[in-house]
Structure formats: structure tokens, C-alpha cells
Design a protein around this motif. Sequence first.
Motif, short mmCIF file in Angstrom:
data_model
loop_
_atom_site.label_atom_id
_atom_site.label_comp_id
_atom_site.label_asym_id
_atom_site.label_seq_id
_atom_site.Cartn_x
_atom_site.Cartn_y
_atom_site.Cartn_z
N LEU A 283 0.87 -1.15 0.05
CA LEU A 283 -0.19 -0.08 0.02
C LEU A 283 0.94 1.25 -0.11
N ARG A 284 1.99 1.11 0.76
CA ARG A 284 2.76 2.48 0.88
C ARG A 284 3.48 2.55 -0.52
N LEU A 285 4.01 1.41 -1.02
CA LEU A 285 4.77 1.46 -2.32
C LEU A 285 3.97 1.95 -3.26
N MET A 286 2.57 1.63 -3.45
CA MET A 286 1.68 2.25 -4.47
C MET A 286 1.49 3.78 -4.50
N ASN A 287 2.10 4.18 -3.10
CA ASN A 287 2.06 5.69 -3.01
C ASN A 287 3.39 6.29 -2.97
N GLY A 288 4.39 5.32 -3.41
CA GLY A 288 5.77 5.95 -3.61
C GLY A 288 6.60 5.94 -2.44
N VAL A 289 6.31 5.19 -1.51
CA VAL A 289 7.03 5.16 -0.09
C VAL A 289 7.71 3.83 -0.04
N TYR A 290 8.82 4.05 -0.03
CA TYR A 290 10.07 2.95 0.38
C TYR A 290 10.84 3.04 1.59
N LEU A 291 11.17 2.14 2.00
CA LEU A 291 11.98 2.19 3.34
C LEU A 291 13.42 1.91 2.81
N GLN A 292 14.24 2.83 3.00
CA GLN A 292 15.78 2.75 2.37
C GLN A 292 16.61 2.50 3.70
N LEU A 293 17.90 2.59 3.40
CA LEU A 293 19.04 2.54 4.48
C LEU A 293 18.70 3.32 5.80
N HIS A 294 18.42 4.43 5.83
CA HIS A 294 18.30 5.13 6.92
C HIS A 294 17.04 5.89 7.15
N ALA A 295 16.12 5.90 6.26
CA ALA A 295 15.02 6.50 6.53
C ALA A 295 13.86 6.03 5.42
N TYR A 296 12.65 6.41 5.32
CA TYR A 296 11.75 6.34 4.43
C TYR A 296 12.22 7.16 3.12
N MET A 297 12.04 6.64 1.91
CA MET A 297 12.09 7.56 0.83
C MET A 297 10.89 7.78 0.13
N PHE A 298 10.62 8.93 -0.51
CA PHE A 298 9.07 9.18 -0.99
C PHE A 298 9.18 9.90 -2.37
N ARG A 299 8.75 9.21 -3.26
CA ARG A 299 8.63 9.41 -4.65
C ARG A 299 7.39 10.12 -5.12
N VAL A 300 7.61 11.57 -5.57
CA VAL A 300 6.37 12.07 -6.03
C VAL A 300 6.31 12.12 -7.70
N ALA A 301 5.17 11.89 -8.08
CA ALA A 301 5.17 11.59 -9.50
C ALA A 301 4.98 13.15 -10.37
N ILE A 302 5.84 12.92 -11.42
CA ILE A 302 5.80 14.18 -12.29
C ILE A 302 5.56 13.79 -13.64
N PRO A 303 4.10 13.46 -13.96
CA PRO A 303 3.58 12.83 -15.21
C PRO A 303 4.31 13.53 -16.37
N TYR A 304 4.93 12.54 -17.02
CA TYR A 304 5.80 12.80 -18.27
C TYR A 304 6.74 14.04 -18.15
N GLY A 305 7.16 14.29 -17.15
CA GLY A 305 8.18 15.21 -16.69
C GLY A 305 7.78 16.58 -16.85
N THR A 306 6.44 17.12 -16.70
CA THR A 306 6.23 18.50 -16.81
C THR A 306 5.66 19.08 -15.48
N LEU A 307 6.11 20.17 -15.22
CA LEU A 307 5.91 20.67 -14.02
C LEU A 307 5.65 22.25 -13.97
N SER A 308 4.92 22.95 -13.46
CA SER A 308 4.55 24.21 -13.43
C SER A 308 5.32 24.94 -12.39
N ALA A 309 5.48 26.13 -12.50
CA ALA A 309 6.33 26.89 -11.32
C ALA A 309 5.85 26.55 -10.10
N PRO A 310 4.51 26.90 -9.80
CA PRO A 310 3.87 26.57 -8.78
C PRO A 310 4.15 25.15 -8.04
N GLN A 311 4.29 23.99 -9.08
CA GLN A 311 4.38 22.60 -8.54
C GLN A 311 5.76 22.70 -8.08
N LEU A 312 6.84 23.33 -8.93
CA LEU A 312 8.34 23.12 -8.50
C LEU A 312 8.45 23.76 -7.09
#
Lengths: 104, 552, 172
Positions: free
Chosen positions: B39-68
Motif C-alpha cells: 500500500l505504501r509502495l503504491m504511494n511511492g513510499v520505500y524504506l531505505q537504509l536510513h529513512a523512508y524515501m518518498f517519490r512524487v510523480a511528475i507525469p511525463y516530466g512536466t511541472l508548473s512553476a507553482p508545482q516546483l
Amino acid sequence: MTSPLQQKIKITGPSVVTANRTIDGVVVYRSADQRWATDLAEAAIVRDAPTARALLAEAAADDVGAVGAYIAPVLIAADGTVLPGNLREQIRRDGVSITLPSVR
Amino acid sequence: MYVYDEIDRTLVAERVAEFRDQVQRRLSGELTEEEFKPLRLMNGVYLQLHAYMFRVAIPYGTLSAPQLRKLAEVAQRYDRGYGHFTTRQNIQFNWIKLADLPDALAELAEVGLHAMQTSGNCTRNVTADQWGGVAPGEVEDPRLWAEILRQHTTLHPEFSFLPRKFKIAITASEHDRAAIKIHDIGLRLRRNEQGETGFEVLVGGGLGRSPFIAKTIKPFVAGRDLLSYVEAILRVYNQYGRRDNIYKARIKILVHELGIDKFAAEVENEWRQLAGGPLTLDDETIADIRSRFIYPDYPPLPDAKELLAQASASEPAFATWLANSVAPHKQPGYAIVTLSLKPVGAPPGDATAEQMAAIADLAERYSFSEIRVAHEQNLVLPHVAQRDLPELWHALEAIGVATPNVNLITDIIACPGLDYCSLANARSIPIAQQLTRRFSSAAAQALGQLHLNISGCINACGHHHVGHIGILGVEKNGEEYYQITIGGRADQKAQLGELLGPAVPFDQVADVIEDLVEAYRELRAGPQELFVDTVSRLGVEPFKERVYATRQ
Amino acid sequence: MPLVSNGQIVSDRYRSIADDAELPADGALLLSAARFLASADSLRGHDGPIGVIWPNDRNIAELVPHLDQLATVVLLFPTFRDGRAHSQARLLRERYGFRGELRASGQVLRDQFVFLLRNGFDSFDVKKDSDAEAFAAAASRYSVFYQPAADQAVGALQRRRQLRGPAQGGQP
């Protein structure tokens, strides 16, 4: 997920049980008094497979407190200091080996 | 930019609420880790060596300035003040607390960002050419189709528990910047003889421990049939993909074991049942999505040749950057600018919160508020007026994202490696740091295009198989060693690199790479011949001799 | 394991029949795939509903000739991460027109209810009591969907056109 207790337990020297704390992922070690400690110095040291298995079972039973418990090797220095037994465990204890971009 | 409407906003908000509930149930013990992990993986949350890692989707790599800008805020408030852009055009944060994640997600949702399906055995972020919509000569903007696929595959009830992860990439240009041949499905937009828009569909590409280059399964699928055809592929995969062995569960193994013809026949059978059904995209539906993409209203400008020539003459560093990091735009008077996230001595693909916020400001001033993420882990300002380039360059220089090394040996793709990743066998970032220090800007320029990719383990997140030079970290008796491959490439002529020889220890990697490069300079047919073409002409042997002659 | 059917916690009407047990003359019977296929003919005219438990690695099309005599098909999730039965459900509902009870069994958790409902399941052997009790809330967690599925919900691509339609023609 393979249960940690299904892992083959092979011990070649002093070892500890380590995991990541559930709430924030911080590296923790199982202590002799059945707590999760953030300091490696507080870790219970095991030296043979049956003791290691028992410590792992006891630690893994706390599924709420920490995640992914496993047995990791340590080195005991001449003065008794407990040190990580390999590079991976060293990085887990000390943090990344590089300077973080934000503190550059 | 695709602009969210009420449907998109509602869905993201409902997803945040669902995840908040899941986190609460995990922290209270109602969910075990075994139940929570997928469930957490489907929301981009991994457990790495020191902490959780959180991956946010950037669909087809397009961002607006407010998003960045929001990503910068999240980095500052919930993480350690930086983020890492990935080869799948996403961003990840390395130090987030599980208990903080619902709030971070709620903040991201304010600007239409989410983390849905950035991990897990489902369809991942659909990636596309980072120059989509602005590249001269492309068939059409691939992001329109990427958005249609994004919507269709998001929380797909049938395909959220596939045998393994599933990655789709789209290109609409001859030159493939999206690496479609190393994806589970690669889509190349094209027009058929009747002038209809559609796709060449490739399937079964992927790296990891069994790397494969994707094969064409159908030379033309009309645009209206895209969803039904992809659905057919996914349905065949969901039913017949292997689930007995995680390392054999990707679709590439199914395609390999069945053979492309048998696999294609299975898909064709399934597709015949689905074609013409509710998944068919009629012109009106396509037009509706198209209408929700906002394109800049470019004020007409002439090309600024003279101004740029003058600026180049007075500032040689500007001239170098202009030649390296600025590409032609479909619109006269405009340019595409790549921002290198590969400064000397820094982790590839990382940007600080300050840099992100500053880039958001610059995008507002110079690029119609739009930013792109490239799979090479760089950023792009896609709509810059040529006459603004000198001013923009100064601003980019000031924040350290104007290193003129785009597509050069120091423009390294690297995974996080053993510094962060629980799967890694060896570190990647320190190797990248050494190499960026080893090759001066001038030396890198002189070598021309040369892609060097580093992975810290066989899972190949750093795309080492398809680097012109690939470096793979392995562990030997507790020490970090590195295998080197040469001759790989990720573009329209994608191929896997060949192993050079025995792995070398950490301390020797930079020397070996320098030897390889020296060998290339001696062996190349002329300065125009790229490293990868020299390898392809001569094979690995002469490089191998050169590297190992003086070693062991 | 509580059974949730049409949104309510109910008791299971079926008797599970072991493969080597004699077939009762009447009553609601739940059979394995092998037992059902072997007895399909003799079960015609059986007084009571018949259900079959279908493995997730067996082609669901094999059931097609028998769907008219089945009141229930049980599809299996050995773990919830094994999603094969999701495709079987879609095929049963959309391609083969099965209108009987479609039951999800195995590791069935709250977090899958929406997906299962959308794929045409209408009953659930829920693993945890707390999840069964939370069924209504969990099932209605989403009010919008991006894609059409085996339920009545409209996918977003179509929904936007519906929303736009009346707007162009004045008041709905």
C-alpha cells in the motif's frame, strides 16, 4: 515478503539485530532489555545462531515499533566499542558517505 | 501544461484521505508491515537504509512553476532541503517521516501533485520526451497521449496488482529522448500512409538482471485504439506473467519465454475482443484532453542570432553553454534550455530547495511558468525567448545549474547507490563525483557526446547497460568493485553494452575510465565519431587491451 | 472470516463439499473446480444453488458452458498482491455475461474493496472483522474514477463530456 525468521541464520562473529523504526525509518538496534535503541552501543550482542535466532524472533514480534529486522555483523574493538561490521552497516550507522546537497 | 479539473482534484484528495487512513492503521498496528508495504509502495513510499524515501510523480516530466515551488517547500519542511530527480522524470525525497507523509501529500495535492503509482506492481508514471510539444519536427505532442494513459492507468482496478512494475514511455520524434526501447511498453508516435496518427508499439524492454531491448509488437495502432490495445497487453500480462519468481516477473520475461510472435498473437486475440468497445477514444474525447493542455501564447519574435553572437563573443563561457545546453525550438525566436543538475563534485540529479524555488521563479520569468524533467536527471526550461538567453544564463550560473556538460561524460546518470539504497551493493554517487572532478569542462567538451551511467546494483536504476560507458557496482569479499561495460545506448538505436573485463576496485574506476577515453581518442576515425560509434565499429577488444594491459 | 454480500455482513448459505465427499441431493453446495467440472452433468437439476471455487491460474473461459447452472463463482486471492482474479472477474462479467454472485476469497482486505467492486465482485470473504465492519466507508472512498470498469461508474474521459454537454446547451 519473506519473514525474517525464514532467513538462513549464519553467524561468523559477533552480531546484532537491526531494523528501521516504523514511524520515521530511523536505524535502530535491538537492546538486551527488549527495546529499540538508536545507538549501536546499546545493541544486544549475539555470538551464535540459536541466540541470534531468539533475539531476531523477539525483535520481529514488535511489528509496530520497527520494520524489517535482520541480523547484522559487528566488530568489537579492543576497548570494547561496538563497530559496524561492513560498509553497508557503517553507512546505516553514520549516514551517507557524501555531503548532502543542502549543506554544501 | 495539462490543467486539472474538479475530477482530477477530487480523485487526488480522496487518495490522500485513503493514504492517511492507511498510515494511521499502520501506526496503530491494525495493518502489519506485510499488508502495508504494497500500500505504501503504491504511494511511492520505500524504506531505505536510513529513512523512508518518498517519490512524487511528475507525469511525463512536466511541472508548473507553482508545482516546483511546492516541491521546494516540501523538501524544506519535511525533508532535508533537497530532492533527487530520477530517470523516470519523478522526484524523490530521502528523509521523510512516515507520520508526516499524509500532511506532505495534502500539501502537494494543493498544486495537483501526488505520489500515486510511483512504485508498486502497477503502471508507473508514464514518461515522455522532455522536449514534447516544443521539439522541431515531432509528429505531435506526446504528452497528450501520456496524459490519456496516465488517467486510464491511475487506480486501475484490474491492473493494480500486476506480476511486477510496469513502465510506459512515449516519443514523437525521430531522435528518441525517452528511451522507449528499455520500457515495458514503448510507444513511438507516427502517422500512417493515410495520415492518421497512431503508434508503433514496442514491448518487453527493460534493464535489471535480465536486460532486454523492446521489440515491435505492432507497427501501427491508431490513436483511437491506444487504450484498448494497452489494456489487451496488460490483461495478457496480468494473467500469464510469472509470479513464482520476482526476477522473472517483468513482461520482458513473458515476451522472451513465449517469443514475440506468440505473445503478439495473444495480445491480438484479446485486443479483438476489446477493440471498438468503451475504451475507444473518439475524436471528441481526444479533443477534450487536448483542450485541457495550455500552451504558451508565444509573442512572435525573430531569431536572435546577432544578439547571441555578440554575447558569445564577449563571454566565452556563455558561448560554451549556448553551444552545449541550448537547443532549437519549433517556434522561431525561442529555444529549449537544459539545466544541468550535474555540477562538478555533486550527486547527479539532486537539487536543493533554494535551487528549485529559484528555478520556479526563472520559469515564471522566462519560460511561461513551465519546467520539464529529463530522464537524464536534468531540468529543462522549454520556452525561452532567445533574446533572454544571456540574462537567463547569468541567473542559472548564479544558482549552479549552468554547467555546460549536457550529454557529455560528466552528465552522469546515477542511482542513489549504497549511500541511500537498501538494495545497493556499492556506492554510485562518490564514483560520479570522482569522475566529474577527473574530467575538466574542456576535456569533456573535447570528447563530445558520451553517456556514462552508474548503477549500484544489478537492478540497474542507473541504466548502466545502456550507457556508452556503463558502471555497475558489485560486492567482492565485502569490498566495492565495479564492472564496466561499453557500447550501450538508450536512444532509437538502443543496445546493451558489452562487458569490458574483470571488475575493478573503487579506487581504480576513474583511472580505468580515463584509459578508456584515451583509447577512444586514439582509435576514433575522426573527431566527429562518437565514443559509442567507435566501439560499435571496432568492438570491445581494443579497449579491453588498453585498459587491462597495464593492470594485474 | 466474515462474508460481506451486497454491502451487508451475512452468513454463508453454502456448504463446502470436499472432493471425495458424496454430493448431497439438495441444498446450496460449494465445489472445487475439478469436482464441479466432473459432476456438472449430474448437477443439472440439483435442488439448490451451486457455487464453484475457481483457481486463479486456470482459464476462466472453461466455465463458460456452465455459467447458466452456477449461482456463485468464487475467485481466489492467495495474497492480495496476486491480482490474476481481477482479470478473471472482468472477463466473467463483461465478456461472458455472468450475472450471479461473484465472490472474492483469500486475503481480502479493506484496501481492495473499491478495486474488487469495480471489477464486478459483489461478495467478499473478508479476512479481518474490522475490515468487514468498515465495508461501507471503504467501498465509498472514491467518488470519481478515471477509467470505465465492470461497475456502473463512468470513466473521467466520458464524464467530462457528459458534464460539458449540458453546459453547451444551457440548463440541464
